[in-house]
Design an enzyme around this catalytic site. Sequence first.
Site, PDB file in Angstrom:
ATOM      1  N   PRO A  16      32.889 -13.830  81.230  1.00 25.92           N
ATOM      2  CA  PRO A  16      34.142 -14.561  81.546  1.00 25.92           C
ATOM      3  C   PRO A  16      33.481 -16.073  81.477  1.00 25.92           C
ATOM      4  O   PRO A  16      32.312 -16.461  81.245  1.00 25.92           O
ATOM      5  CB  PRO A  16      33.800 -14.262  82.973  1.00 25.92           C
ATOM      6  N   SER A 264      24.458 -21.536  86.989  1.00 25.72           N
ATOM      7  CA  SER A 264      24.234 -20.351  86.189  1.00 25.72           C
ATOM      8  C   SER A 264      25.488 -19.600  86.596  1.00 25.72           C
ATOM      9  O   SER A 264      26.156 -19.507  87.730  1.00 25.72           O
ATOM     10  CB  SER A 264      23.058 -19.778  85.870  1.00 25.72           C
ATOM     11  N   LYS A 265      25.910 -18.620  85.811  1.00 29.78           N
ATOM     12  CA  LYS A 265      26.866 -17.524  86.068  1.00 29.78           C
ATOM     13  C   LYS A 265      26.324 -16.948  87.395  1.00 29.78           C
ATOM     14  O   LYS A 265      27.201 -16.396  87.907  1.00 29.78           O
ATOM     15  CB  LYS A 265      27.216 -16.715  84.877  1.00 29.78           C
ATOM     16  N   ARG A 266      25.082 -16.507  87.633  1.00 32.18           N
ATOM     17  CA  ARG A 266      24.605 -15.798  88.677  1.00 32.18           C
ATOM     18  C   ARG A 266      24.824 -16.732  89.769  1.00 32.18           C
ATOM     19  O   ARG A 266      24.665 -15.966  90.993  1.00 32.18           O
ATOM     20  CB  ARG A 266      23.266 -15.261  88.321  1.00 32.18           C
TER      21      ARG A 266
END
Length: 508
Positions: A16, A264-266
């Site tokens: 994504p 970050s994505k996390r």
Amino acid sequence: MESNVRVRFAPSPTGPLHIGGVRTALYNYLFAKKHNGTFILRIEDTDQTRYVKNAEQYIIDALKWCNIPFDEGPNTNEKFGPYRQSERKEIYKEYADQLIDIGWAYYAFDTSEDLDIHRKGHEKEGKTFIYNWHNREKGRLINSLVLSADEVQNRINTGENYVIRFKTPQDEILEMDDEIRGKITIDTNTLDDKILFKGDGMPTYHLANIVDDHFMEISHVIRGEEWLPSMPLHVLLYRAFGWNTPKFAHLPLILKPVGKGKLSKRDGDKLGFPVFPLAYTNEETNGISRGYKEDGYFADAFINMLAFLGWNPGTEQELFSLEALIQAFDLKRVSKSGAKFSPEKASWFQQQYMQTKEDALLTDLYIPILTKKGIDKDKEYVQKVVSEIKERAIFVADFWDLSSFFFVNPQEYDAKASKKNWKEGTSELMQELITVLSNIGDFSSENTEKEVKEWISVKEIGFGKVMQPLRLSLVGKLAGPHLFYIIAMIGKEDTLYRIENAIEKLSS
Ligand code: GLU
């Protein structure tokens, strides 16, 4: 009239789109529209090992939700198509070959094991292994600069794995311009001979990116700071091909709200806020990551918030429609340093936009929520409720908590407030109030207020003695808008019923 400003957003479909990616798309879009130019979507899917099937669709859906559509892209005005790199494979090989022919690239046959040995050897001596003029022709590396032409052909014909590397020039101080960072210089001796093409027939990002930017007539490359280290190679590639170099602008990183480092994505799942525009289901893990859309943000609030992550208009003004952003946007006002993401600021923007939305639109968004709860009220009524409560709401999802009492009787009574306000004699007082209210013909807010207040004065008791228990009876807690407004809205029958109910439940 269309100008020759042509910019592209070139994501790799590896998952994504993170908000950093959306911001890159947004700045490209704003820049294009400001200059009557063209905004292009190009899917950079040459790295098949990182390819994620539904990512391209996600990217397209996200841009659509953000209201920043592309003018050219996959299946849209394919003027210089295809716009998916995996469909342009044949083009790249030709240009890799061309660079070899003119002496700007060469075949290399070193295996990854060989390269590891070189790397480790250098590390032992405290040095960094760089594949370039220092060593490419010294005999320990295996490439077409040291092998004979026949040997090279032979190795290729027998299927030996090879790559094509760029031949970085020696001893040059390369001067480059960045629209945001100004002049940048680099010593070419510190650059690796990067791989341009792989034995599997696929170009690397560098070659594909330059070839496409050239043939798609890209005028400005606006992308994230993580691509700044690639800029020297890209500039050298344009020069090697004899092509005009586009202008470059490297955008600052988006940083974590607290602590150091890139968002970050996390981080979203870890820190409890969305980092994606739309919710995303990971097909492998089935994990769902939150999205701004599903969390109830308005797209224009989200976009306004994103625009300010790295750019500012130079004035105090913070609220900008998309059209106003287009007018105000200027790469010169994009900062060099990282922009700290703030979830609080995101919800502040959302709250501001909530206040500017038309009641009719908010009503349309609220009605399905009510319908799900089995509530069927006419639109006019719901709209009155919405206009009354929206100043206290951030999301449409907050509406129910702020307004349930306009639709249903209280299910419970706030214990602390009841203990404090429903005292001895309260039930009798409320019983009397029922009589007073029953006798009122005109149940408008103004009239009930007048009549009830008169009755309180005549009784010579404090207002709070009546108003607090009355609020508890109607709302269930000591919150909500003007009490007589609620009375007028729910009407006589419900008002009386709610007071009776409270007497029954709260008399001890
Ligand atoms: N494919 C690269 C990415 O995923 C594009 C970098 C660029 O814009 O040149 O970000």
